[in-house]
Design a protein around this motif. Structure first.
Motif, PDB file in Angstrom:
ATOM      1  N   PHE A   1      47.505  33.846  55.856  1.00 35.01           N
ATOM      2  CA  PHE A   1      48.028  34.884  54.966  1.00 35.01           C
ATOM      3  C   PHE A   1      48.266  36.213  55.689  1.00 35.01           C
ATOM      4  N   LYS A   2      49.493  36.708  55.566  1.00 31.26           N
ATOM      5  CA  LYS A   2      49.795  38.055  56.068  1.00 31.26           C
ATOM      6  C   LYS A   2      49.936  38.917  54.822  1.00 31.26           C
ATOM      7  N   THR A   3      49.058  39.873  54.661  1.00 28.24           N
ATOM      8  CA  THR A   3      48.997  40.585  53.390  1.00 28.24           C
ATOM      9  C   THR A   3      50.327  41.243  53.043  1.00 28.24           C
ATOM     10  N   ASN A   4      50.798  40.850  51.913  1.00 28.72           N
ATOM     11  CA  ASN A   4      52.044  41.340  51.366  1.00 28.72           C
ATOM     12  C   ASN A   4      51.683  42.313  50.251  1.00 28.72           C
ATOM     13  N   SER A   5      52.676  42.825  49.552  1.00 22.07           N
ATOM     14  CA  SER A   5      52.366  43.698  48.428  1.00 22.07           C
ATOM     15  C   SER A   5      52.703  42.975  47.121  1.00 22.07           C
ATOM     16  N   TYR A   6      51.733  42.903  46.206  1.00 18.03           N
ATOM     17  CA  TYR A   6      51.942  42.245  44.904  1.00 18.03           C
ATOM     18  C   TYR A   6      51.498  43.195  43.798  1.00 18.03           C
ATOM     19  N   ASP A   7      52.214  43.172  42.670  1.00 21.84           N
ATOM     20  CA  ASP A   7      51.832  44.036  41.536  1.00 21.84           C
ATOM     21  C   ASP A   7      50.627  43.467  40.800  1.00 21.84           C
ATOM     22  N   LEU A   8      50.643  42.159  40.614  1.00 21.00           N
ATOM     23  CA  LEU A   8      49.624  41.499  39.785  1.00 21.00           C
ATOM     24  C   LEU A   8      48.898  40.437  40.611  1.00 21.00           C
ATOM     25  N   ILE A   9      47.567  40.559  40.683  1.00 15.51           N
ATOM     26  CA  ILE A   9      46.752  39.592  41.440  1.00 15.51           C
ATOM     27  C   ILE A   9      45.882  38.832  40.429  1.00 15.51           C
ATOM     28  N   ILE A  10      45.959  37.511  40.459  1.00 13.72           N
ATOM     29  CA  ILE A  10      45.217  36.703  39.477  1.00 13.72           C
ATOM     30  C   ILE A  10      44.203  35.822  40.202  1.00 13.72           C
ATOM     31  N   ASN A  11      42.954  35.885  39.771  1.00 15.11           N
ATOM     32  CA  ASN A  11      41.957  34.952  40.310  1.00 15.11           C
ATOM     33  C   ASN A  11      41.836  33.748  39.388  1.00 15.11           C
ATOM     34  N   THR A  12      42.204  32.580  39.892  1.00 10.95           N
ATOM     35  CA  THR A  12      42.035  31.352  39.087  1.00 10.95           C
ATOM     36  C   THR A  12      40.932  30.474  39.671  1.00 10.95           C
ATOM     37  N   THR A  13      40.220  30.947  40.685  1.00 13.25           N
ATOM     38  CA  THR A  13      39.143  30.123  41.256  1.00 13.25           C
ATOM     39  C   THR A  13      37.882  30.307  40.416  1.00 13.25           C
ATOM     40  N   SER A  14      36.878  29.468  40.698  1.00 11.43           N
ATOM     41  CA  SER A  14      35.615  29.647  39.977  1.00 11.43           C
ATOM     42  C   SER A  14      34.653  30.546  40.767  1.00 11.43           C
ATOM     43  N   ALA A  15      35.143  31.166  41.854  1.00 10.77           N
ATOM     44  CA  ALA A  15      34.298  32.093  42.626  1.00 10.77           C
ATOM     45  C   ALA A  15      33.905  33.267  41.729  1.00 10.77           C
ATOM     46  N   GLY A  16      32.607  33.516  41.628  1.00 12.82           N
ATOM     47  CA  GLY A  16      32.143  34.617  40.777  1.00 12.82           C
ATOM     48  C   GLY A  16      31.673  34.146  39.416  1.00 12.82           C
ATOM     49  N   LEU A  17      31.923  32.867  39.108  1.00  8.69           N
ATOM     50  CA  LEU A  17      31.528  32.340  37.794  1.00  8.69           C
ATOM     51  C   LEU A  17      30.003  32.260  37.689  1.00  8.69           C
ATOM     52  N   SER A  18      29.379  31.586  38.645  1.00  8.08           N
ATOM     53  CA  SER A  18      27.916  31.497  38.597  1.00  8.08           C
ATOM     54  C   SER A  18      27.308  31.931  39.930  1.00  8.08           C
ATOM     55  N   ASP A  19      28.068  32.757  40.663  1.00  5.96           N
ATOM     56  CA  ASP A  19      27.581  33.301  41.929  1.00  5.96           C
ATOM     57  C   ASP A  19      28.197  34.693  42.098  1.00  5.96           C
ATOM     58  N   ASP A  20      27.991  35.288  43.269  1.00  8.17           N
ATOM     59  CA  ASP A  20      28.590  36.612  43.500  1.00  8.17           C
ATOM     60  C   ASP A  20      29.687  36.548  44.545  1.00  8.17           C
ATOM     61  N   ASN A  21      30.345  35.409  44.628  1.00 11.85           N
ATOM     62  CA  ASN A  21      31.386  35.228  45.646  1.00 11.85           C
ATOM     63  C   ASN A  21      32.696  35.901  45.246  1.00 11.85           C
ATOM     64  N   TYR A  22      33.454  36.277  46.264  1.00 11.16           N
ATOM     65  CA  TYR A  22      34.834  36.726  46.066  1.00 11.16           C
ATOM     66  C   TYR A  22      35.745  35.511  46.251  1.00 11.16           C
ATOM     67  N   PRO A  23      36.889  35.486  45.598  1.00 12.03           N
ATOM     68  CA  PRO A  23      37.780  34.324  45.729  1.00 12.03           C
ATOM     69  C   PRO A  23      38.543  34.286  47.046  1.00 12.03           C
TER      70      PRO A  23
ATOM     71  N   GLU B   1      42.943  44.989  50.972  1.00 12.96           N
ATOM     72  CA  GLU B   1      44.312  45.344  51.334  1.00 12.96           C
ATOM     73  C   GLU B   1      45.264  45.064  50.164  1.00 12.96           C
ATOM     74  N   LEU B   2      45.037  43.934  49.483  1.00  9.26           N
ATOM     75  CA  LEU B   2      45.872  43.599  48.319  1.00  9.26           C
ATOM     76  C   LEU B   2      45.716  44.646  47.226  1.00  9.26           C
ATOM     77  N   PHE B   3      44.461  45.001  46.940  1.00 20.36           N
ATOM     78  CA  PHE B   3      44.190  45.935  45.843  1.00 20.36           C
ATOM     79  C   PHE B   3      44.730  47.337  46.145  1.00 20.36           C
TER      80      PHE B   3
END
Ligand SMILES: NC(=O)c1ccc[n+]([C@@H]2O[C@H](COP(=O)([O-])OP(=O)(O)OC[C@H]3O[C@@H](n4cnc5c(N)ncnc54)[C@H](OP(=O)(O)O)[C@@H]3O)[C@@H](O)[C@H]2O)c1
Length: 255
Positions: free
Chosen positions: A158-180, A188-190
């Motif tokens: 991944f080469k960080t591009n610019s996006y208006d809307l970032i969606i997390n569809t992974t289960s990272a963070g559901l029952s842990d403190d992980n980032y997706p 950089e995305l944010f």
């Protein structure tokens, strides 16, 4: 009578939200839950119980798709059905998950979209965001998106591009403190994005907490849950509802 089929099904919020809507709207109906062990029986069970409509949750959405008398709308492309409605003795299948997500972000003004994750939810969302790019931890699940012509990357590529809307569809963070995705990529995305939305509900994930540090507008998966319910209710009642007002009723009981 309406209900939700799933296994497990005891955690589902659907009975709470739909029964509250019936009560607030003076509709004399009720909504229950049904733990279905064998997904192959879903349509026979629907007919046997003589219900008017049902929602379908994990792991039976593909069974409902395969066995419904007819499948309509985007469910045909998604290959999964989350709403069943009785119509002249036939059981018709629909999918309101991805359209519900779209409805939940209706007030956002965005052009470019990045979907993080490549599982079932990402597949469904890619159908309502056909120009989205996909970012996933590993290679395996990206082939589906590449076959459909969607730009898809692993973290390494991944080469960080610019996006208006970032969606997390992974289960990272559901029952842990992980980032997706790795924090440096997310930061950089944010720094360039306007909105961050998670499909996880019931908590504010590390993904959304980080997005807030960059002053992004955020939504949890509760909005997706609510709007898939609103769209399902329209199908159950066979009429269009004021979606925003109906959503407010659902938020009232879920928040
Ligand atoms: N709000 C709602 O109404 C709603 C509706 C549907 C689903 N959901 C939620 O959506 C989430 C995903 O469901 P799904 O059925 O799409 O899952 P899934 O098919 O199992 O896909 C999981 C995806 O997440 C990635 N992943 C898992 N753990 C990760 C981690 N620690 N770091 C980075 N990536 C990770 C996987 O990457 P790999 O390919 O590398 O394994 C895969 O791409 C669940 O939390 C579910 O509760 C919410």
């Amino acid at each position: 009578m309406f209900l939700i089929f799933g296994n497990p099904v005891s955690h589902s919020k659907s009975p709470l939200m739909h029964n509250y809507f019936f009560k607030k709207s003076n509709i004399k109906e009720c909504y229950g839950r049904y733990k279905l062990e064998n997904g192959e029986e879903i349509i026979d069970k629907f007919k046997e119980l003589k219900i008017k409509g049902a929602n379908v949750t994990v792991p039976h959405k593909e069974h409902a798709f395969k066995l419904a008398d007819e499948v309509r709308g985007i469910a045909k492309e998604i290959g999964a059905v989350n709403t069943l409605v009785e119509e002249n003795g036939k059981v018709i299948g629909y999918n309101t998950d991805a359209p519900g997500f779209l409805e939940a972000v209706k007030e956002f003004e965005y052009e470019s979209v990045l979907i993080i994750g490549a599982g079932g939810t990402a597949k469904a969302l890619s159908l309502v965001f056909p120009n989205a790019h996909i970012l996933n931890r590993s290679e395996g699940r990206l082939q589906y998106f590449r076959n459909k012509g969607l730009k898809s990357f692993t973290w390494d590529e991944f080469k960080t591009n610019s996006y208006d809307l970032i969606i997390n569809t992974t289960s990272a963070g559901l029952s842990d403190d992980n980032y997706p995705a790795p924090q440096n990529i997310l930061k950089e995305l944010f720094s360039k994005a306007k909105y961050a939305v998670d499909v996880i509900y019931g908590k504010e994930t590390p993904f959304l907490k980080l997005a807030k540090q960059y002053n992004l507008k955020t939504k949890t998966g509760l909005d997706m849950l609510v709007y898939q319910g609103v769209l399902a209710m329209e199908l159950f009642l066979g009429k269009e509802l004021d979606k925003k007002k109906t959503a407010e009723i659902y938020f009232e009981i879920l928040r």
